[in-house]
Design a protein around this motif. Structure first.
Motif, PDB file in Angstrom:
ATOM      1  N   GLN A 135     -74.430  48.763 125.124  1.00  0.00           N
ATOM      2  CA  GLN A 135     -74.927  48.765 126.504  1.00  0.00           C
ATOM      3  C   GLN A 135     -74.862  47.331 127.035  1.00  0.00           C
ATOM      4  N   SER A 136     -73.653  46.803 127.113  1.00  0.00           N
ATOM      5  CA  SER A 136     -73.474  45.401 127.481  1.00  0.00           C
ATOM      6  C   SER A 136     -73.263  45.185 128.969  1.00  0.00           C
ATOM      7  N   CYS A 137     -73.492  46.227 129.777  1.00  0.00           N
ATOM      8  CA  CYS A 137     -73.422  46.050 131.225  1.00  0.00           C
ATOM      9  C   CYS A 137     -74.793  46.161 131.873  1.00  0.00           C
ATOM     10  N   GLY A 138     -75.778  46.641 131.132  1.00  0.00           N
ATOM     11  CA  GLY A 138     -77.123  46.733 131.674  1.00  0.00           C
ATOM     12  C   GLY A 138     -77.534  48.109 132.128  1.00  0.00           C
ATOM     13  N   HIS A 139     -76.742  49.131 131.812  1.00  0.00           N
ATOM     14  CA  HIS A 139     -77.102  50.478 132.245  1.00  0.00           C
ATOM     15  C   HIS A 139     -78.379  50.976 131.575  1.00  0.00           C
TER      16      HIS A 139
END
Length: 441
Positions: A135-139
């Motif tokens: 989850q490296s985009c912040g979702h």
């Protein structure tokens, strides 16, 4: 009728037409913050769970079920498997506008390297290969804030009327989940919202919110170029047509589309993100496949980049006397356009609640270079605002600055925002936005 009374009635008519529900955003903020603290321990646990167990777009079965269960428990009418793994949750609270609030469900096909105690080690199959998922985009922040916003609005339902339409969208990273939900009848099977809101965490200072008028994110186009050569022995290149040479020329030459063909004042990016060819050192392959990401704000620049990529690819092949390459558009999405009037109102509402922690950027300011398929909902006729919220606490930002290093941004394996502050900011922002347009009780 006196001018004063006429002005008052006119003002009331305008207020009614836009559904202004709150005359005191600062008071609302205090109520919201109190509610957040009541529910935050469970939201933190939810965030950590989602962070540890990310899923790739259109594979978000566990994540979707988790969110659907939370919304059912709150009293929403929930429908799952909308456009793949999408979730639609409806809550009716009297006559009034329908307001859509969205979160994304998907993670990224990459390895997390944050070292967090709850870091993801999940793996899955993606495009024929085994990959880590993160989850490296912040979702994960967005999902926790989405649930928290629903909880807060229900706790405050005595002061607003209308319908909440909370959607959990799959495959945002692949820029196809919004369209999939629309194609599955999102606005026909259910209801077309009067307003829409979404928020994205970034690498700015935690607790801050940016409201951008007009273009907010970029057009995005993914393009595949397949160069066709003639394979052979590495010691006899004259008997071959080398597609790697074609691809190498193309990688360099295509940047001239940006530096020499695009207006220097206009935003545009051409990135070659994948170059796939060959197996061993002494074999010249017969094909080379390149995958590109194109970004722009303006529709004319978008078209110019697409045409420039194709023209450069043909020229690179022609230099090697090779057949014309295959240039295939894979997917893409238009730029997100925030509604002018709604963005101005939202900025004023948030500033009244949070002061200088809120920034308003006019339409003339550049947008976010990343892309978002939230634009599909906007293009379907939903007036909306897409907010950007800060992710890193001030001390962390200062530490990176002192070291002369860039802060890890979205999609970095080291992206680790202060989720405690970001989730709270997301809940406050989205709740105030909904209250702004909902019918007052």
């Amino acid at each position: 009728m006196t001018k004063a009374i006429q002005a008052l009635l006119t003002g009331c008519a305008i207020m009614a037409s836009v559904g202004v529900a709150s005359a005191d955003p600062a008071s609302d903020r205090a109520t919201i913050d109190t509610q957040i603290e009541k529910t935050y321990p469970a939201l933190d646990a939810l965030y950590r769970d989602i962070h540890t167990h990310p899923e790739i777009g259109m594979q978000e079965v566990r994540t979707a079920a988790l969110l659907a269960g939370k919304m059912k428990a709150l009293g929403f009418t929930v429908t799952d498997k909308v456009g793949g793994t999408g979730v639609v949750a409806i809550y009716r609270n009297g006559a009034g506008p329908t307001v859509m609030v969205r979160t994304e469900l998907d993670g990224l096909p990459m390895e997390e390297k944050t070292g967090l105690p709850y870091a993801s080690r999940a793996q899955t199959e993606f495009e024929g290969k085994t990959t880590f998922v993160a989850q490296s985009c912040g979702h994960d922040v967005h999902m926790a804030a989405w649930i928290g916003t629903a909880q807060t609005l229900l706790a405050m339902k005595g002061q607003w009327k209308g319908t909440l339409m909370f959607i959990a969208q799959p495959a945002e990273e692949q820029l196809k989940g919004a369209k999939a939900m629309l194609d599955a009848g999102l606005f026909t099977r259910f209801i077309k919202p009067d307003y829409g809101f979404a928020a994205h965490v970034g690498s700015g200072e935690a607790g801050t919110v940016v409201v951008k008028d007009g273009v907010t994110s970029s057009n995005s186009d993914s393009v595949q170029v397949t160069f066709k050569g003639r394979g052979g022995h590495g010691s006899m290149p004259s008997a071959t047509i080398d597609p790697i040479v074609m691809g190498a020329h193309f990688v360099t030459d295509v940047q001239a589309v940006i530096s020499r063909q695009k207006d220097a004042n206009a935003f545009g990016v051409v990135t070659v993100g994948a170059f796939q060819a060959g197996t061993v050192a002494n074999i010249i392959p017969d094909t080379a496949v390149l995958k590109l990401s194109l970004r722009s704000f303006d529709k004319d620049v978008r078209q110019m980049l697409l045409e420039g990529v194709k023209r450069t690819a043909n020229a690179s092949a022609a230099m090697s006397n090779a057949p014309a390459p295959e240039v295939t558009w894979l997917n893409g999405t238009a730029a997100v356009m925030n509604d002018h009037a709604l963005a101005e109102r939202a900025a004023a509402e948030l500033k009244a609640a949070d002061g200088d922690r809120v920034s308003y950027l006019p339409a003339s300011a550049p947008g976010w270079s990343a892309s978002e398929d939230w634009s599909a909902f906007v293009d379907a006729g939903v007036p909306s605002v897409y907010f950007t919220i800060g992710g890193y606490d001030a001390a962390t930002l200062a530490a990176y600055k002192a070291k002369g290093e860039a802060v890890p941004s979205n999609h970095s394996p080291f992206f680790a925002p202060d989720h405690n502050k970001a989730i709270r900011t997301g809940i406050r922002t989205l709740t105030l936005a909904v209250l702004m347009v909902a019918e007052p009780k």
